[in-house]
Design a protein around this motif. Sequence first.
Motif, short mmCIF file in Angstrom:
data_model
loop_
_atom_site.label_atom_id
_atom_site.label_comp_id
_atom_site.label_asym_id
_atom_site.label_seq_id
_atom_site.Cartn_x
_atom_site.Cartn_y
_atom_site.Cartn_z
N PRO A 1 0.78 -1.35 0.12
CA PRO A 1 0.00 -0.04 0.12
C PRO A 1 0.91 1.50 0.09
O PRO A 1 0.47 2.19 -0.57
CB PRO A 1 -0.92 -0.11 1.51
CG PRO A 1 -1.09 -1.50 1.44
CD PRO A 1 0.30 -2.26 1.09
N ALA A 2 2.06 1.38 0.72
CA ALA A 2 2.81 2.59 0.88
C ALA A 2 3.21 2.65 -0.53
O ALA A 2 3.52 3.98 -1.14
CB ALA A 2 3.90 2.40 1.79
N TYR A 3 3.87 1.53 -1.23
CA TYR A 3 4.46 1.84 -2.43
C TYR A 3 3.35 2.30 -3.77
O TYR A 3 3.71 3.03 -4.54
CB TYR A 3 5.12 0.64 -3.09
CG TYR A 3 6.46 0.42 -2.51
CD1 TYR A 3 7.69 1.02 -2.71
CD2 TYR A 3 6.46 -0.17 -1.08
CE1 TYR A 3 8.88 1.11 -2.10
CE2 TYR A 3 7.59 -0.33 -0.39
CZ TYR A 3 8.94 0.19 -1.03
OH TYR A 3 9.98 0.18 -0.11
N LEU A 4 2.16 1.55 -3.40
CA LEU A 4 0.91 2.23 -4.41
C LEU A 4 0.83 3.77 -4.20
O LEU A 4 0.77 4.47 -5.42
CB LEU A 4 -0.47 1.60 -4.24
CG LEU A 4 -0.31 -0.02 -4.59
CD1 LEU A 4 -1.66 -0.62 -3.83
CD2 LEU A 4 -0.68 -0.07 -6.21
N LEU A 5 0.83 4.32 -3.08
CA LEU A 5 0.71 5.85 -2.88
C LEU A 5 1.98 6.34 -3.49
O LEU A 5 1.66 7.47 -4.28
CB LEU A 5 0.60 5.83 -1.34
CG LEU A 5 -0.13 6.97 -0.91
CD1 LEU A 5 -1.43 7.07 -1.40
CD2 LEU A 5 -0.19 7.31 0.61
N ALA A 6 3.09 5.98 -3.20
CA ALA A 6 4.32 6.74 -3.53
C ALA A 6 4.43 6.83 -5.08
O ALA A 6 4.80 7.84 -5.69
CB ALA A 6 5.59 6.19 -2.84
N TYR A 7 4.13 5.62 -5.57
CA TYR A 7 4.15 5.37 -7.25
C TYR A 7 3.09 6.33 -7.83
O TYR A 7 3.51 6.94 -8.80
CB TYR A 7 3.89 3.94 -7.52
CG TYR A 7 3.90 3.81 -9.09
CD1 TYR A 7 5.19 3.36 -9.63
CD2 TYR A 7 2.83 4.10 -9.96
CE1 TYR A 7 5.12 3.49 -11.14
CE2 TYR A 7 3.01 4.23 -11.34
CZ TYR A 7 4.03 3.52 -11.79
OH TYR A 7 4.27 3.48 -13.46
#
Length: 582
Positions: free
Chosen positions: A527-533
């Motif tokens: 989830p954190a990487y989906l947001l950052a991406y």
Amino acid sequence: MTTDSSGYSMYVFRSGRRDVPGQRLVAELADDLRALDAPAGAGRRPGVVLRALIRAGELESILTDAGAGSASLLAELTDDLAAVLVGGAGAGALAIPDGQTSDHGRSDVLRRTARRPTTPEALAALAAIDVPAAVPTSPPEGFSFYALHPLDFARLAERLASPPAPVRVVGIRSIGTTLSAVTAAALRRQGIRAGRITVRPAGHPYDRRVELGARELGWVQDGIAEGAQFWVADEGPGFSGSSFLSTGDALAGAGVPRGNIVFLGSRAPDPDALVAPDGARRWRSFRTERAECGTQLPGDAGEFIGGGAWRRRLYEEESRWPPSWTSMERLKCLSRDGSRILKFEGMGRYGAECLERARGVFRAGFGPEPRDEGQGFLSYPWLPGRPLQAGDLSDAVLERLADYCAFRASAFPVPTPATDEIITMARTNFSLEMGNELPGELHLEIARPVLVDGKMDPHEWLGSASGELFKVDASGHGDDHFLPGPTDIAWDLAGAIIEWRMAPGARRAFLERYRRRSGDDPERRLPAYLLAYALLRLGYAAMAAASLQDDGEARRLAAARHRYRAALIDGLGTAASSGALG
């Protein structure tokens, strides 16, 4: 056309700095000096002079920044290699023509180094350099990404070398070190007295400052006394122009008439668009000259297909074109017979690493076979087929995407990278886009640190005529000057999910296939990487649209920005509930 001025403030570029063993840099340079002595056709590697020059300039910059006494030795070696490149010498000997010395004090050992760099004395001198155990390096952007060749500045210097006055060349470290050496060598070859120093601007990227020390001030005063012109050499300028401007202002502050200061760069900016304080007025107070880049092409180069032109060959309708920051694309062209695509992947160490990654992707069956064309170019076969679209997502495509991510997770591991820059990007871009602060601290877990692909978009996958799916453009983006740089493989997983617009069922199948292939369960950290991406790609689209003057491209980029904003909003709740936003 109107542009959103907030786009210029989006955070998309990364520093690219990494620590490497200092002795490794010395050993690589020594290998190239040995190769210079190999007879033609008997093991001398193509482009070795260019590679050695770039490495010498890099090491000179590092040692000068560190205040090492051996920096002057490397400066002499950089000058010698620049003279060989400019002179087109085919033999291994390095020699400055009689009477054409630089401003650096030349030792007896270095005289031998300049004449015969493979002698035991020369290699011993290089091995004795007091290089730190670990040194920070970053790819020289022009040499690595933008097909800027050192000889582009040599040609510019030769074109400008009409006045008989001596020239003092000031290189802006890092890449300006090599460019200043080549510029001075080209001037000397024209019979003009030329010397050089380098400077390191410091401070905020949009408002840098240059402080001249006692040695530099003395050098400037000597130049003023002899009526010299002062040429400032660097790539760019970028959005601010502050590195050039701070160097020009420092020279003017030391007494150099502004009319005697010339900026030598790789692009011609719009002064009114420079974001440095009072940038337009300051820029116009100096004379500027631009080197013609992208001229050192492989002999088989044919039709230019860079700057988004490749889309005309792959899509029947412009309405289906993917968006592109066209001015940031790598230089690309077709071979004359149309059978291969030639792409600039980078000179020096950066290009060599790209070649090895491209070979790894090919050996694993995911991409076409690369071929080294020299001058920083690789070529790949032009495969018959079509680029995919999100609507092409199927079970077979999901499996191919998952298998590719699993391959990268094992094939390109890196030491655990810091996440600070990605987190700063996320906070900055969220604030600019949404008008308030990111609701919580973003937690990015690094479990599988890799050199990610960074471009999982559907159009980066080619469906061949035989039904195979190939990943194209797979070697350079994970280590270019855009974020994220090396990070967790979850970045590519997030990229695939967002770019292919995976529905929940497709996402579950994709991640399950990846788990089976890799042994890695990314569910908790995803989830954190989906947001950052989403935040990076949103910022990228916004900045690209703000910097381009093409209405059609701006519309495509605006649509992409809207899509990433939707992905961002969709991901906020999941990120908060999963603990990714604490």
